[in-house]
Design a protein around this motif. Structure first.
Motif, mmCIF file in Angstrom:
data_model
loop_
_atom_site.group_PDB
_atom_site.id
_atom_site.type_symbol
_atom_site.label_atom_id
_atom_site.label_comp_id
_atom_site.label_asym_id
_atom_site.label_seq_id
_atom_site.Cartn_x
_atom_site.Cartn_y
_atom_site.Cartn_z
ATOM 1 N N ARG A 89 0.919 -1.176 0.233
ATOM 2 C CA ARG A 89 -0.035 -0.098 0.036
ATOM 3 C C ARG A 89 0.945 1.298 0.109
ATOM 4 O O ARG A 89 1.849 1.268 0.668
ATOM 5 C CB ARG A 89 -0.834 -0.108 1.131
ATOM 6 C CG ARG A 89 -2.048 -0.945 1.401
ATOM 7 C CD ARG A 89 -2.649 -0.863 2.709
ATOM 8 N NE ARG A 89 -1.967 -1.112 3.902
ATOM 9 C CZ ARG A 89 -2.073 -2.369 4.582
ATOM 10 N NH1 ARG A 89 -2.893 -2.968 4.315
ATOM 11 N NH2 ARG A 89 -1.085 -2.154 5.529
ATOM 12 N N VAL A 90 0.703 2.318 -0.764
ATOM 13 C CA VAL A 90 1.150 3.518 -0.669
ATOM 14 C C VAL A 90 0.977 4.349 0.592
ATOM 15 O O VAL A 90 -0.257 4.541 0.834
ATOM 16 C CB VAL A 90 0.828 4.381 -1.965
ATOM 17 C CG1 VAL A 90 1.497 5.886 -1.890
ATOM 18 C CG2 VAL A 90 1.272 3.613 -3.259
ATOM 19 N N VAL A 91 1.900 4.734 1.447
ATOM 20 C CA VAL A 91 1.767 5.314 2.662
ATOM 21 C C VAL A 91 1.925 6.797 2.407
ATOM 22 O O VAL A 91 1.611 7.414 3.329
ATOM 23 C CB VAL A 91 2.161 4.393 3.716
ATOM 24 C CG1 VAL A 91 1.713 3.055 4.000
ATOM 25 C CG2 VAL A 91 3.738 4.227 3.566
ATOM 26 N N SER A 92 2.824 6.822 1.593
ATOM 27 C CA SER A 92 2.927 8.315 1.584
ATOM 28 C C SER A 92 3.641 8.549 0.094
ATOM 29 O O SER A 92 4.184 7.715 -0.696
ATOM 30 C CB SER A 92 4.320 8.590 2.624
ATOM 31 O OG SER A 92 4.557 10.101 2.413
ATOM 32 N N SER A 93 3.770 9.882 -0.494
ATOM 33 C CA SER A 93 4.436 10.247 -1.466
ATOM 34 C C SER A 93 4.889 11.466 -1.544
ATOM 35 O O SER A 93 4.554 12.239 -0.694
ATOM 36 C CB SER A 93 3.232 10.364 -2.867
ATOM 37 O OG SER A 93 2.573 9.031 -3.102
ATOM 38 N N TRP A 94 5.969 11.717 -2.079
ATOM 39 C CA TRP A 94 6.704 13.051 -1.984
ATOM 40 C C TRP A 94 7.364 13.279 -3.295
ATOM 41 O O TRP A 94 8.066 12.356 -4.194
ATOM 42 C CB TRP A 94 7.557 13.184 -0.855
ATOM 43 C CG TRP A 94 8.561 12.130 -0.791
ATOM 44 C CD1 TRP A 94 8.637 10.966 -0.605
ATOM 45 C CD2 TRP A 94 10.037 12.414 -1.113
ATOM 46 N NE1 TRP A 94 10.217 10.260 -0.626
ATOM 47 C CE2 TRP A 94 10.694 11.220 -0.909
ATOM 48 C CE3 TRP A 94 10.688 13.606 -1.467
ATOM 49 C CZ2 TRP A 94 12.001 11.228 -1.206
ATOM 50 C CZ3 TRP A 94 12.145 13.320 -1.895
ATOM 51 C CH2 TRP A 94 12.848 12.250 -1.558
ATOM 52 N N SER A 95 7.941 14.447 -3.316
ATOM 53 C CA SER A 95 8.501 14.982 -4.813
ATOM 54 C C SER A 95 9.958 15.664 -4.404
ATOM 55 O O SER A 95 9.886 16.725 -3.795
ATOM 56 C CB SER A 95 7.791 15.879 -5.758
ATOM 57 O OG SER A 95 6.596 15.273 -6.077
ATOM 58 N N PRO A 96 10.875 15.388 -4.925
ATOM 59 C CA PRO A 96 12.128 16.004 -4.580
ATOM 60 C C PRO A 96 12.185 17.129 -5.643
ATOM 61 O O PRO A 96 11.543 17.326 -6.550
ATOM 62 C CB PRO A 96 13.348 15.000 -4.713
ATOM 63 C CG PRO A 96 12.754 14.135 -5.762
ATOM 64 C CD PRO A 96 11.221 13.965 -5.550
ATOM 65 N N THR A 97 13.285 18.022 -5.161
ATOM 66 C CA THR A 97 13.526 19.461 -5.942
ATOM 67 C C THR A 97 13.895 19.051 -7.433
ATOM 68 O O THR A 97 14.606 18.042 -7.518
ATOM 69 C CB THR A 97 14.566 20.201 -5.242
ATOM 70 O OG1 THR A 97 14.204 20.491 -3.901
ATOM 71 C CG2 THR A 97 14.740 21.387 -6.213
ATOM 72 N N ARG A 98 13.068 19.378 -8.142
ATOM 73 C CA ARG A 98 13.395 18.943 -9.693
ATOM 74 C C ARG A 98 14.878 19.386 -9.950
ATOM 75 O O ARG A 98 15.413 20.332 -9.791
ATOM 76 C CB ARG A 98 12.461 19.926 -10.679
ATOM 77 C CG ARG A 98 12.584 19.360 -12.101
ATOM 78 C CD ARG A 98 11.679 20.344 -12.975
ATOM 79 N NE ARG A 98 10.544 20.198 -12.950
ATOM 80 C CZ ARG A 98 9.806 19.198 -13.840
ATOM 81 N NH1 ARG A 98 10.476 19.190 -15.042
ATOM 82 N NH2 ARG A 98 8.733 18.963 -13.748
ATOM 83 N N GLY A 99 15.394 18.205 -10.731
ATOM 84 C CA GLY A 99 16.827 18.227 -11.152
ATOM 85 C C GLY A 99 17.933 17.986 -10.049
ATOM 86 O O GLY A 99 19.197 17.859 -10.333
ATOM 87 N N SER A 100 17.352 17.593 -8.898
ATOM 88 C CA SER A 100 18.375 17.323 -7.680
ATOM 89 C C SER A 100 18.911 15.824 -7.965
ATOM 90 O O SER A 100 18.165 15.021 -8.354
ATOM 91 C CB SER A 100 17.624 17.486 -6.562
ATOM 92 O OG SER A 100 16.618 16.917 -6.128
ATOM 93 N N THR A 101 20.187 15.759 -7.424
ATOM 94 C CA THR A 101 20.636 14.343 -6.938
ATOM 95 C C THR A 101 20.619 13.960 -5.778
ATOM 96 O O THR A 101 20.962 12.799 -5.395
ATOM 97 C CB THR A 101 22.093 14.237 -7.792
ATOM 98 O OG1 THR A 101 22.974 15.386 -7.245
ATOM 99 C CG2 THR A 101 22.205 14.608 -9.332
#
Length: 86
Positions: A41-53
């Motif tokens: 089950r998906v318990v969380s979703s998040w997005s890193p800063t675009r283009g970051s490593t």
């Protein structure tokens, strides 16, 4: 903790994690990650800063146990495993 190659694409550390887990990669990270529990089950979703490593993800409020960190773009399909401990 042990640095674990989550896939050819990124590394998760520390693992196991108690507070904040770091994700590092040679290439820019995917636009979004999903965190899945042992039942898939998906318990969380998040997005890193675009283009970051590199990025960090807090595990506050997550129950102890094994989780998968999955790149949400179906092209790469990158998956890493991490364990939350208290």
């Amino acid at each position: 903790g042990v640095e674990e190659a989550a896939s050819p694409g990124f590394v998760l550390s520390p693992n196991p994690v108690t507070d904040v887990i770091s994700i590092t990669a040679a290439q820019p990270l995917p636009a979004r990650f999903d965190v899945l529990d042992a039942e898939g089950r998906v318990v969380s979703s998040w997005s890193p800063t675009r283009g970051s490593t590199s990025a960090s993800f807090a595990v506050h409020g997550m129950a102890p146990g094994a989780y998968l960190l999955r790149a949400a773009d179906v092209i790469s399909g990158q998956v890493g495993r991490f364990v939350v401990v208290r």
